[in-house]
Write a protein that holds these residues in place. Structure first.
Motif, PDB file in Angstrom:
ATOM      1  N   VAL A 324      18.571  -0.965  -8.495  1.00  0.00           N
ATOM      2  CA  VAL A 324      18.447  -2.292  -9.102  1.00  0.00           C
ATOM      3  C   VAL A 324      17.164  -2.946  -8.614  1.00  0.00           C
ATOM      4  O   VAL A 324      16.588  -2.567  -7.594  1.00  0.00           O
ATOM      5  CB  VAL A 324      19.654  -3.192  -8.752  1.00  0.00           C
ATOM      6  N   GLU A 325      16.746  -3.951  -9.368  1.00  0.00           N
ATOM      7  CA  GLU A 325      15.602  -4.776  -8.977  1.00  0.00           C
ATOM      8  C   GLU A 325      16.118  -6.191  -8.702  1.00  0.00           C
ATOM      9  O   GLU A 325      16.681  -6.834  -9.584  1.00  0.00           O
ATOM     10  CB  GLU A 325      14.563  -4.798 -10.093  1.00  0.00           C
ATOM     11  N   VAL A 326      15.939  -6.642  -7.460  1.00  0.00           N
ATOM     12  CA  VAL A 326      16.449  -7.950  -7.039  1.00  0.00           C
ATOM     13  C   VAL A 326      15.395  -9.021  -7.306  1.00  0.00           C
ATOM     14  O   VAL A 326      14.265  -8.938  -6.814  1.00  0.00           O
ATOM     15  CB  VAL A 326      16.839  -7.936  -5.552  1.00  0.00           C
ATOM     16  N   TYR A 327      15.795 -10.033  -8.073  1.00  0.00           N
ATOM     17  CA  TYR A 327      14.885 -11.143  -8.372  1.00  0.00           C
ATOM     18  C   TYR A 327      14.918 -12.191  -7.256  1.00  0.00           C
ATOM     19  O   TYR A 327      13.882 -12.679  -6.821  1.00  0.00           O
ATOM     20  CB  TYR A 327      15.283 -11.765  -9.704  1.00  0.00           C
ATOM     21  N   ARG A 328      16.144 -12.528  -6.788  1.00  0.00           N
ATOM     22  CA  ARG A 328      16.270 -13.532  -5.727  1.00  0.00           C
ATOM     23  C   ARG A 328      17.636 -13.413  -5.073  1.00  0.00           C
ATOM     24  O   ARG A 328      18.637 -13.128  -5.732  1.00  0.00           O
ATOM     25  CB  ARG A 328      16.113 -14.945  -6.297  1.00  0.00           C
ATOM     26  N   ASN A 329      17.681 -13.661  -3.762  1.00  0.00           N
ATOM     27  CA  ASN A 329      18.936 -13.794  -3.026  1.00  0.00           C
ATOM     28  C   ASN A 329      19.086 -15.259  -2.625  1.00  0.00           C
ATOM     29  O   ASN A 329      18.169 -15.843  -2.045  1.00  0.00           O
ATOM     30  CB  ASN A 329      18.941 -12.920  -1.766  1.00  0.00           C
ATOM     31  N   LEU A 330      20.245 -15.829  -2.904  1.00  0.00           N
ATOM     32  CA  LEU A 330      20.446 -17.246  -2.585  1.00  0.00           C
ATOM     33  C   LEU A 330      21.924 -17.507  -2.327  1.00  0.00           C
ATOM     34  O   LEU A 330      22.773 -17.294  -3.200  1.00  0.00           O
ATOM     35  CB  LEU A 330      19.960 -18.125  -3.742  1.00  0.00           C
ATOM     36  N   ASN A 331      22.215 -17.933  -1.100  1.00  0.00           N
ATOM     37  CA  ASN A 331      23.576 -18.337  -0.724  1.00  0.00           C
ATOM     38  C   ASN A 331      24.622 -17.279  -1.071  1.00  0.00           C
ATOM     39  O   ASN A 331      25.673 -17.585  -1.648  1.00  0.00           O
ATOM     40  CB  ASN A 331      23.941 -19.663  -1.392  1.00  0.00           C
ATOM     41  N   GLY A 332      24.296 -16.036  -0.711  1.00  0.00           N
ATOM     42  CA  GLY A 332      25.266 -14.960  -0.912  1.00  0.00           C
ATOM     43  C   GLY A 332      25.310 -14.387  -2.310  1.00  0.00           C
ATOM     44  O   GLY A 332      26.156 -13.527  -2.596  1.00  0.00           O
ATOM     45  N   ILE A 333      24.414 -14.829  -3.180  1.00  0.00           N
ATOM     46  CA  ILE A 333      24.350 -14.321  -4.552  1.00  0.00           C
ATOM     47  C   ILE A 333      22.994 -13.657  -4.768  1.00  0.00           C
ATOM     48  O   ILE A 333      21.956 -14.208  -4.392  1.00  0.00           O
ATOM     49  CB  ILE A 333      24.539 -15.448  -5.591  1.00  0.00           C
ATOM     50  N   SER A 334      23.001 -12.462  -5.378  1.00  0.00           N
ATOM     51  CA  SER A 334      21.769 -11.766  -5.737  1.00  0.00           C
ATOM     52  C   SER A 334      21.621 -11.779  -7.255  1.00  0.00           C
ATOM     53  O   SER A 334      22.548 -11.389  -7.989  1.00  0.00           O
ATOM     54  CB  SER A 334      21.785 -10.322  -5.232  1.00  0.00           C
ATOM     55  N   TYR A 335      20.457 -12.238  -7.716  1.00  0.00           N
ATOM     56  CA  TYR A 335      20.140 -12.235  -9.142  1.00  0.00           C
ATOM     57  C   TYR A 335      19.289 -11.003  -9.414  1.00  0.00           C
ATOM     58  O   TYR A 335      18.271 -10.770  -8.750  1.00  0.00           O
ATOM     59  CB  TYR A 335      19.399 -13.511  -9.525  1.00  0.00           C
ATOM     60  N   LEU A 336      19.709 -10.182 -10.393  1.00  0.00           N
ATOM     61  CA  LEU A 336      19.081  -8.889 -10.647  1.00  0.00           C
ATOM     62  C   LEU A 336      18.235  -8.931 -11.908  1.00  0.00           C
ATOM     63  O   LEU A 336      18.687  -9.397 -12.965  1.00  0.00           O
ATOM     64  CB  LEU A 336      20.148  -7.799 -10.786  1.00  0.00           C
ATOM     65  N   SER A 337      16.997  -8.413 -11.797  1.00  0.00           N
ATOM     66  CA  SER A 337      16.126  -8.296 -12.969  1.00  0.00           C
ATOM     67  C   SER A 337      16.518  -7.102 -13.822  1.00  0.00           C
ATOM     68  O   SER A 337      16.304  -7.094 -15.039  1.00  0.00           O
ATOM     69  CB  SER A 337      14.666  -8.152 -12.520  1.00  0.00           C
ATOM     70  N   SER A 338      17.068  -6.067 -13.196  1.00  0.00           N
ATOM     71  CA  SER A 338      17.466  -4.865 -13.931  1.00  0.00           C
ATOM     72  C   SER A 338      18.439  -4.052 -13.088  1.00  0.00           C
ATOM     73  O   SER A 338      18.569  -4.273 -11.888  1.00  0.00           O
ATOM     74  CB  SER A 338      16.235  -4.002 -14.263  1.00  0.00           C
ATOM     75  N   GLY A 339      19.107  -3.118 -13.753  1.00  0.00           N
ATOM     76  CA  GLY A 339      19.956  -2.168 -13.047  1.00  0.00           C
ATOM     77  C   GLY A 339      21.434  -2.312 -13.325  1.00  0.00           C
ATOM     78  O   GLY A 339      22.163  -1.325 -13.315  1.00  0.00           O
ATOM     79  N   VAL A 340      21.922  -3.516 -13.556  1.00  0.00           N
ATOM     80  CA  VAL A 340      23.347  -3.758 -13.780  1.00  0.00           C
ATOM     81  C   VAL A 340      23.498  -4.644 -15.004  1.00  0.00           C
ATOM     82  O   VAL A 340      22.740  -5.591 -15.196  1.00  0.00           O
ATOM     83  CB  VAL A 340      24.005  -4.433 -12.551  1.00  0.00           C
ATOM     84  N   SER A 341      24.496  -4.331 -15.817  1.00  0.00           N
ATOM     85  CA  SER A 341      24.746  -5.098 -17.034  1.00  0.00           C
ATOM     86  C   SER A 341      25.898  -6.075 -16.827  1.00  0.00           C
ATOM     87  O   SER A 341      26.752  -5.887 -15.945  1.00  0.00           O
ATOM     88  CB  SER A 341      25.081  -4.161 -18.201  1.00  0.00           C
ATOM     89  N   ASP A 342      25.908  -7.102 -17.649  1.00  0.00           N
ATOM     90  CA  ASP A 342      26.968  -8.101 -17.604  1.00  0.00           C
ATOM     91  C   ASP A 342      28.314  -7.426 -17.837  1.00  0.00           C
ATOM     92  O   ASP A 342      28.481  -6.646 -18.784  1.00  0.00           O
ATOM     93  CB  ASP A 342      26.711  -9.158 -18.678  1.00  0.00           C
ATOM     94  N   GLY A 343      29.286  -7.700 -16.960  1.00  0.00           N
ATOM     95  CA  GLY A 343      30.630  -7.147 -17.122  1.00  0.00           C
ATOM     96  C   GLY A 343      30.903  -5.895 -16.328  1.00  0.00           C
ATOM     97  O   GLY A 343      32.062  -5.501 -16.189  1.00  0.00           O
ATOM     98  N   GLU A 344      29.885  -5.227 -15.804  1.00  0.00           N
ATOM     99  CA  GLU A 344      30.120  -4.026 -14.999  1.00  0.00           C
ATOM    100  C   GLU A 344      30.718  -4.405 -13.647  1.00  0.00           C
ATOM    101  O   GLU A 344      30.461  -5.484 -13.105  1.00  0.00           O
ATOM    102  CB  GLU A 344      28.823  -3.246 -14.789  1.00  0.00           C
ATOM    103  N   GLN A 345      31.514  -3.460 -13.111  1.00  0.00           N
ATOM    104  CA  GLN A 345      32.146  -3.679 -11.818  1.00  0.00           C
ATOM    105  C   GLN A 345      31.279  -3.077 -10.710  1.00  0.00           C
ATOM    106  O   GLN A 345      30.837  -1.944 -10.815  1.00  0.00           O
ATOM    107  CB  GLN A 345      33.534  -3.029 -11.778  1.00  0.00           C
ATOM    108  N   VAL A 346      31.047  -3.882  -9.658  1.00  0.00           N
ATOM    109  CA  VAL A 346      30.294  -3.385  -8.507  1.00  0.00           C
ATOM    110  C   VAL A 346      31.204  -3.419  -7.287  1.00  0.00           C
ATOM    111  O   VAL A 346      32.163  -4.191  -7.224  1.00  0.00           O
ATOM    112  CB  VAL A 346      29.025  -4.224  -8.240  1.00  0.00           C
TER     113      VAL A 346
END
Length: 360
Positions: A324-346
């Motif tokens: 995955v490509e991480v756009y930003r980490n903030l308060n325990g949340i990582s926003y991803l530019s690519s790699g995971v789609s909406d609705g997938e389970q991690v």
């Protein structure tokens, strides 16, 4: 067929058998997530969310100025005793200081005079009634006597109200009392001070700090990013491990000419009274950017080989390692530019264990 031919035929069979691909079921069962292992994991759904950012502001803790009382003396005199100090917690009605004053005696005399005037007016009214019944005076005299009694009663009521409001008692001393529960945040009184009637400075300031303000400065470049009701986290040097969550309650739409900054206000519950006025603090303001990205818990992201990875869970036979490509980490949340789609389970918790099992 001779023995040599049998040996050649058997060898060919072995070779052909070894060239056949493994059944799909055998491949899929190469890794299986056991029920015991699954209990150690935590799964989260990747969701498309507004990307949030954060600004760190600096400021100080301040008392709510709507809950600060200025305590003054209504009489002049000499300070005979002081019962509290700076920073003390006081309760409503508690004695803060005692002033010896001749004015207190004059208040008592004024009350006695009013009581005497009312008693005389009552007697005069009774005499006027008797004379009126005996036809020895007019109705006008009776009305005048009634009016005099009403005036005397009103004056006594006014004086009683003053005594009640200021808790005046007999003698020559005046007790300065706390108007409500709170802390002494300023004290400008000492023993034997001569308190004058025209004094403008309060003797005490009392603040109720069950709720308190965090006042922070906003640089001009960040003003457009700030709005009321934005979520914030307030931290102090005194209690770095105890952050306080709140919202921007007020924006002061004025630029300080010295700091070139605008101020914001955050209201914070302070029932344990840990926060004190004038403490330094940092205020982290979270705001939304104008776009959405897939968001997952930051603990689901694994850093290895200078890249970021996430374990995608489909079922216990299908767990994938996804870059995955991480756009930003903030308060325990990582926003991803690519790699995971909406609705997938991690795999949010325990993903590193599965990563090591599949990628060793």
């Amino acid at each position: 067929m001779n023995i040599k031919s049998y040996i050649q035929a058997f060898t060919l069979f072995i070779v052909l058998a070894s060239c056949n691909p493994k059944p799909v079921e055998e491949i899929n069962s190469a890794f299986s997530l056991s029920d015991e292992m699954a209990l150690q994991l935590e799964f989260k759904e990747a969701k498309l969310e507004d990307v949030k950012n954060e600004i760190r502001l600096f400021g100080k803790i301040d008392a709510d100025n709507n809950k600060i009382a200025e305590v003054n003396s209504i009489v002049s005199g000499v300070v005979k005793s002081i019962h509290v100090g700076l920073g003390d917690y006081v309760k409503q009605g508690q004695i803060l200081a005692v002033i010896q004053s001749s004015e207190v005696a004059s208040f008592q005399k004024e009350k006695l005079d009013a009581m005497n005037d009312m008693a005389i007016a009552e007697k005069n009214l009774q005499v006027a009634k008797d004379l009126f019944e005996g036809k020895l005076n007019s109705e006008k005299d009776l009305i005048l006597a009634k009016n005099e009694l009403a005036k005397a009663k009103a004056e006594l009521s006014r004086i009683n109200d003053i005594h009640s409001i200021y808790k005046l008692k007999s003698g020559s001393t005046y007790n300065i009392l706390a108007p409500f529960n709170g802390f002494i945040i300023n004290k400008d009184i000492t023993i034997n001070d001569n308190i004058k009637s025209d004094r403008s400075e309060p003797l005490f300031f009392i603040a109720d700090i069950k709720e308190i303000w965090a006042i922070a400065n906003v640089n001009e470049s960040d003003i457009s990013k700030i709005k009321t009701d934005y979520d914030v986290t307030v931290s102090t040097l005194a209690f770095p491990d105890h952050p306080y969550d709140g919202k921007i309650e007020k924006i002061y739409s004025v630029i300080d000419p010295e700091t070139r900054a605008m101020k914001i206000r955050v209201r914070i519950p302070n029932f344990d009274f840990k926060l004190k006025p004038e403490m330094n603090c940092t205020v982290n303001v979270r705001y939304k950017e104008n776009h959405k990205m897939v968001a997952i818990p930051s603990e689901a992201v694994i850093f290895d080989k200078n890249r970021y990875w996430v374990m995608i869970y489909k079922d216990k036979f299908h767990v994938d390692t996804r870059e995955v490509e991480v756009y930003r980490n903030l308060n325990g949340i990582s926003y991803l530019s690519s790699g995971v789609s909406d609705g997938e389970q991690v795999i949010a918790k325990g993903g590193l264990m599965i990563y090591n099992t599949l990628n060793d």
